[in-house]
Design an enzyme around this catalytic site. Structure first.
Site, PDB file in Angstrom:
ATOM      1  N   CYS A 148       0.809  -1.266   0.018  1.00 26.95           N
ATOM      2  CA  CYS A 148       0.153   0.333   0.411  1.00 26.95           C
ATOM      3  C   CYS A 148       0.969   1.652   0.206  1.00 26.95           C
ATOM      4  CB  CYS A 148      -1.124  -0.166   1.129  1.00 26.95           C
ATOM      5  SG  CYS A 148      -1.351   1.356   1.521  1.00 26.95           S
ATOM      6  N   ILE A 149       0.284   2.338  -0.714  1.00 24.76           N
ATOM      7  CA  ILE A 149       1.294   2.751  -1.162  1.00 24.76           C
ATOM      8  C   ILE A 149       1.251   4.132  -0.058  1.00 24.76           C
ATOM      9  CG2 ILE A 149      -0.096   4.398  -2.583  1.00 24.76           C
ATOM     10  CD1 ILE A 149       2.090   5.860  -4.597  1.00 24.76           C
TER      11      ILE A 149
END
Lengths: 130, 102, 142
Positions: free
Chosen positions: A78-79
């Site tokens: 997840c960024i």
């Protein structure tokens, strides 16, 4: 059957990453498909290539990378969670003006939409965390 | 729809197992992994609650996590089924959804 | 799988289960981030607050002196994202000495009822919540 797997803790402190890895391997051994493994919260720390565990211990990052290379498992970090915790690929490092990246081979950084998509596309979503 | 509930916390430290058992419905399954395997033992303060769930819920415990903690099968409550990781996968497939009690 | 209301495309029922108090750990905040992103996917979304998760909705959160962002106003914005079902477990409130009055006002405008403002928080019993869980396609826990 298509499985989505969510990993919410980093390697070594909690067993969650080990459990998720053993489970993912078993899913593949049973002939099922792994749609995606999504790393969230501290789980993003599974994807740094800079860990150096003692030689007589399992290398959690390398285990994941091997799954990606041998079984084409989609490992997504997840960024938003990754930026907080300093997990960067080359593009992100450049974009954020950082002097290095650290993402391990076989992992990619993308948005939370990839988690929702896994929930929609997979027949089962299994979460490992603390 | 049936749910496979996974619990990974010791019942002596967190309320995850107790809370989980309070939310199960008839036909659900509960799989104890990691430190939650201590919840499958006989003669503990949480044994009664787990025992009471047996009539409506399938109870499972992950064998590799038992072995890692030195817990032999004769310490387990009657009616708890030991599964390996392959069995874990089968359980996820068998029940309609999975809910983790983190 | 369940049919989306009024649409041909299938949507799934997503339940986000919140069992942890805010600030001590990041789970509550990052759960909310998933809910906000997930809202764009037009699935049937519900949130459940049980155990210490009910503390996430406490009124009067003020984080200035701990140096952490106060994310509680975001719950009140959920209605704008068409996230309108926040199930709060009565037993969890009772165990913690809380009532509905201790929680924030979270509302939404009901487009099917002349945009009347309605409460998003629905206090339900443990057994009602078990029924809600049983009706889901995907359960994400934080």
């Amino acid at each position: 059957m298509k499985f989505g797997i969510v990993v919410n803790e980093g390697p070594y402190t909690h067993q969650a990453a080990d459990s998720a890895y053993q489970f993912t391997k078993a899913v593949l051994e049973k002939g099922h498909e792994v749609f995606r493994v999504f790393f969230y919260h501290d789980g993003v720390n599974n994807g740094t290539r800079l860990t150096v565990p003692p030689g007589d211990e399992r290398d959690i990052q390398k285990n994941w990378t091997a799954l990606a290379e041998e079984h084409k498992v989609d490992l997504v970090i997840c960024i938003a969670a990754a930026q907080r915790r300093g997990i960067l690929d080359a593009n992100e490092a450049k974009r954020q003006g950082k002097d290095a990246d650290n993402i391990a081979p076989g992992f990619r950084i993308s948005g939370l939409g990839q988690l929702i998509e896994a929930g929609i596309e997979a027949d089962r979503l299994v979460t490992f965390g603390d | 729809m049936s749910i496979l509930h996974t619990v990974n916390k010791s019942p002596f430290e967190k309320n995850a197992l107790s809370s989980c058992l309070g939310h199960t419905k008839s036909g659900d399954g509960v799989l104890l992994i990691e430190d939650a395997v201590y919840g499958a033992l006989k003669g503990t303060k949480s044994s009664d609650q787990v025992e009471a769930a047996k009539s409506t819920v399938g109870l499972y415990v992950l064998g590799p996590d038992l072995a890692a903690r030195g817990l032999a099968a004769d310490r387990l409550l009657d009616g708890v089924t030991v599964v390996d990781y392959g069995g874990f996968v089968d359980l996820v497939a068998k029940y309609d959804t999975t809910q983790a009690w983190l | 799988m369940s049919e989306a209301a009024g649409g041909g495309a299938t949507s799934k029922k997503f339940l986000y289960v919140n069992r942890k108090a805010p600030y001590g750990t990041i789970y509550a905040l990052e759960s909310l981030e998933v809910v906000l992103i997930g809202a764009a996917f037009e699935q049937d979304v519900s949130l459940a607050f049980i155990d210490d998760g009910v503390f996430q909705l406490s009124k009067g959160q003020s984080t200035d002196a701990i140096g952490v962002k106060n994310f509680s106003p975001t719950y009140r914005a959920l209605g704008d994202y068409e996230v309108t079902k926040l199930y709060v477990e009565k037993e969890s409130l009772d165990e913690r000495g809380l009532t509905l009055d201790d929680l924030m006002d979270v509302t939404y405008e009901d487009e099917d009822d002349d945009y009347e403002e309605k409460p998003s928080i629905r206090v339900v019993s443990r057994s009602e919540l078990a029924d809600i869980m049983a009706g889901q396609d995907v359960i994400l826990s934080f």
